[in-house]
Design an enzyme around this catalytic site. Structure first.
Site, PDB file in Angstrom:
ATOM      1  N   GLU A 243       0.810  -1.225   0.000  1.00  0.00           N
ATOM      2  CA  GLU A 243       0.000   0.000   0.000  1.00  0.00           C
ATOM      3  C   GLU A 243       0.845   1.278   0.000  1.00  0.00           C
ATOM      4  O   GLU A 243       0.406   2.330   0.450  1.00  0.00           O
ATOM      5  CB  GLU A 243      -0.988  -0.005   1.179  1.00  0.00           C
ATOM      6  CG  GLU A 243      -1.985  -1.151   1.111  1.00  0.00           C
ATOM      7  CD  GLU A 243      -3.133  -1.026   2.097  1.00  0.00           C
ATOM      8  OE1 GLU A 243      -3.149  -0.070   2.893  1.00  0.00           O
ATOM      9  OE2 GLU A 243      -4.029  -1.907   2.056  1.00  0.00           O
TER      10      GLU A 243
ATOM     11  N   GLU B 222      -5.560  -8.739   0.712  1.00  0.00           N
ATOM     12  CA  GLU B 222      -6.256  -8.346   1.936  1.00  0.00           C
ATOM     13  C   GLU B 222      -7.718  -8.076   1.605  1.00  0.00           C
ATOM     14  O   GLU B 222      -8.020  -7.349   0.664  1.00  0.00           O
ATOM     15  CB  GLU B 222      -5.674  -7.064   2.574  1.00  0.00           C
ATOM     16  CG  GLU B 222      -4.348  -7.222   3.262  1.00  0.00           C
ATOM     17  CD  GLU B 222      -3.914  -5.934   3.980  1.00  0.00           C
ATOM     18  OE1 GLU B 222      -4.808  -5.208   4.480  1.00  0.00           O
ATOM     19  OE2 GLU B 222      -2.713  -5.658   4.016  1.00  0.00           O
TER      20      GLU B 222
END
Length: 316
Positions: free
Chosen positions: A131, A242
């Site tokens: 991320e 995720e």
């Protein structure tokens, strides 16, 4: 599930095996205490014994190759994975600058040298960063997501990682990057897509508060994100690295945490990914040891992982 997503999964099934199934595992507990080999072994074994899952959650996604609290020692999860026959999606932290990334590479090469083929046989792939691109966006900055990295930096680190493993037991393993689906569909990050062998996608309908994000819409919201990422992937495989629904915490727009809704999300999204053979690392097995996160995503509440029951029924 929407018709377009059924076509996507059908196409995947034609070329994929059953897919990896596992959870995300941090390098330390909420109180900052480092996880050691025994902790990782305990968690990996607990995942395999989850009722209703037929022992299929046998993979672990890591965020770093460095043992917490050291400069560049190999994370003890590697030995734990070998001992428990747990496959690994390795992670190299990529938002702390060149010196730290060089330490990640040092630990990665040391693991390949020390453990050789026994280690390499367990490796599903190597993720360079997590991320990092999201954290430099206006949304990431507004949410205080932390320090990120520029696309050119991540693309360079991917190439550097591929070069670093070229003459090791890890040679040929897919090297990619994990980020939010919103980062993947942002054209300014195309250089990272081009550099990747796979795209790891993080997507949480719960957090998509500018949309209709109730549990009733969660399946469609997730697959909108998945389909958009596939469309932006330049033909590279998309792995779900995720996703999840919180068992407790605050209501976020229309998204209400709770075990009932988490069960619905598991049934509608997780089970469909498993059926489609999509590589999946769910967030998460347990996030409430030595602290109380909010929102809390762990399917196991605080306590002894081998003793406490899952927060909801995991059978598909």
């Amino acid at each position: 599930m929407r018709y377009s997503s059924l076509l996507t999964l059908a196409a995947t099934l034609s070329t994929a095996s059953a897919g990896y199934k596992g959870f995300n595992y941090g390098a330390n507990f909420m109180n900052g205490q480092a996880k050691v080999q025994a902790d990782f072994e305990y968690e990996f074994n607990a995942a395999k014994q989850l009722p209703g899952t037929n022992g299929e959650f046998t993979s672990a996604r890591l965020y770093t190759m460095i043992q917490h609290g050291t400069t560049n020692n190999i994370i003890e999860a590697v030995q734990a994975a070998i001992n428990t026959k747990t496959s690994l999606l390795l992670g190299l932290w990529a938002s702390a600058g060149d010196a730290n990334f060089n330490n990640e590479i040092t630990a990665l090469q040391a693991a390949a040298s020390q453990y050789g083929q026994a280690f390499a046989d367990l490796v599903a792939g190597i993720s360079v960063g997590s991320e990092d691109l999201y954290r430099i966006t206006p949304t990431g900055i507004e949410n205080n997501a932390g320090v990120g990295a520029q696309p050119a930096t991540i693309a360079n680190y991917i190439r550097k990682t591929r070069d670093a493993i070229a003459n090791t037991a890890l040679a040929g393993k897919p090297v990619g990057h994990v980020d939010t689906w919103t980062a993947w569909v942002n054209g300014s990050n195309n250089a990272v897509v081009s550099a990747c062998d796979f795209l790891g996608m993080d997507a949480y309908p719960y957090f998509q508060t500018t949309m209709a994000n109730s549990i009733a819409n969660a399946n469609q919201t997730f697959y909108n994100a998945y389909d958009a990422t596939v469309a932006a992937s330049q033909g590279k495989p998309v792995w779900v690295t995720e996703t999840g629904w919180p068992v407790s915490g605050r209501t976020a727009n229309q998204a209400v945490p709770g075990t009932d809704n988490a069960r619905i999300y598991w049934q509608d999204v997780t089970c469909s990914l498993i059926a489609g053979g999509i590589n999946l690392w769910y967030y998460t097995l347990q996030d409430a040891q030595y602290g109380t996160p909010s929102p809390q995503f762990g399917i196991k509440p605080a306590g002894d992982l081998m003793q406490v029951q899952p927060a909801f029924n995991l059978q598909c």
